[in-house]
Design an enzyme around this catalytic site. Sequence first.
Site, PDB file in Angstrom:
ATOM      1  N   TYR A  51     -30.031 -21.779  13.332  1.00 59.68           N
ATOM      2  CA  TYR A  51     -28.707 -22.613  12.516  1.00 59.68           C
ATOM      3  C   TYR A  51     -27.970 -23.121  13.649  1.00 59.68           C
ATOM      4  O   TYR A  51     -27.881 -22.897  14.685  1.00 59.68           O
ATOM      5  CB  TYR A  51     -27.942 -21.416  11.854  1.00 59.68           C
ATOM      6  N   HIS A  59     -29.283 -21.549  18.839  1.00 60.32           N
ATOM      7  CA  HIS A  59     -28.763 -22.760  18.592  1.00 60.32           C
ATOM      8  C   HIS A  59     -29.660 -23.781  19.486  1.00 60.32           C
ATOM      9  O   HIS A  59     -30.171 -23.306  20.518  1.00 60.32           O
ATOM     10  CB  HIS A  59     -27.362 -23.011  18.910  1.00 60.32           C
TER      11      HIS A  59
END
Length: 328
Positions: A250, A300
């Site tokens: 995400y 990430h």
Amino acid sequence: MVCHFRKKFHKRIKSFLVICCFVSPTYFIYSHRLVKEEPLCLKNTCSCETCISDRGISHWFDRRFNSSIQPQLTSNNENIPREVLLWWLTLQSRHPRVNIIHSKLFEAMPKSDPSQSASPCRCRSCAVVGNSGNLKGSNYGELIDSQDFVIRMNGAVTTGYEADVGKKTTHHFMYPESAKDLESNVHLVLVPFKPQDLLWFMNVLSNRKNILMYRRVKSYIKADRDKISIFHPTFFKYVHDEWTEHHGRYPSTGMLALIFGLHICDQLSVFGYGVDKDGNWHHYWENNRLAGAFHITGVHNATCETRIISHLAEIGKIQLYRGRHGAS
Ligand code: C5P
């Protein structure tokens, strides 16, 4: 009698014509001026010379940017579509509890969009300030403080670093593990990376003992109750789908804050993102250059996010200041 009436009538017509002769050129001059000034408010999506939401500059941008998606939850838009809910609930938990969103939470939410949507007569300048060590020695403080909105995040500190990072903050993004006390004029934007983050926020708001998180979190934070909002899970998924395109599990807080900036600002200057001049990923307040805070999270995709930011700068949608990393 008739003659007297006629005389009066002629007199009136005369004065009407005199008024017309005087008024029309004046009206023409002023209306012409108005027409000349109007484009500032009517031609563009904002009154700056160029506006982030202007279309037709880049197909890449136009394909991704969706101004109809609201970045913050309000008590009027709390409905989260099922597919968003399913994605968001499984972000950090294999056993999500769907009923976690408590109606009490929404009572504390603003009723309308706290950032106010764009208007043709507005030119809102913003700075989004990431936490990169490339800010050290950059001297960007004044430039950052001169923007209307200054968005910071997580553990960002300003005291002692004013010359490089400024001292103004209008919005501070945080999640429970990165929470900190805020000044009373700062908007707190909670980024709920997991449903428990909303529970934490509810408890913090009602000063109740906090639920157990995987890291010790603050059970009380100083923040202005009238300036709190929650980052909308729908907007979160929009950033994941359209901007980072599923690279990484995400998007990072920095990426979410930057896209938030694209949506609520007309011009956006970006500071404190990426490596410093020696290739380190540490924070500007840290001395440990090997800390690599952002890069080593594993969830990430720093490379992808850096590419997106560079491209936004190339097409002129943001002004990117790379600090001591290199030229701006
Ligand atoms: O490390 P932290 O998550 O607090 O940093 C906030 C944001 O700043 C990150 O999500 C990232 O987007 C950006 N950042 C960066 N380079 C660094 C440190 C942080 O781009 N060296």
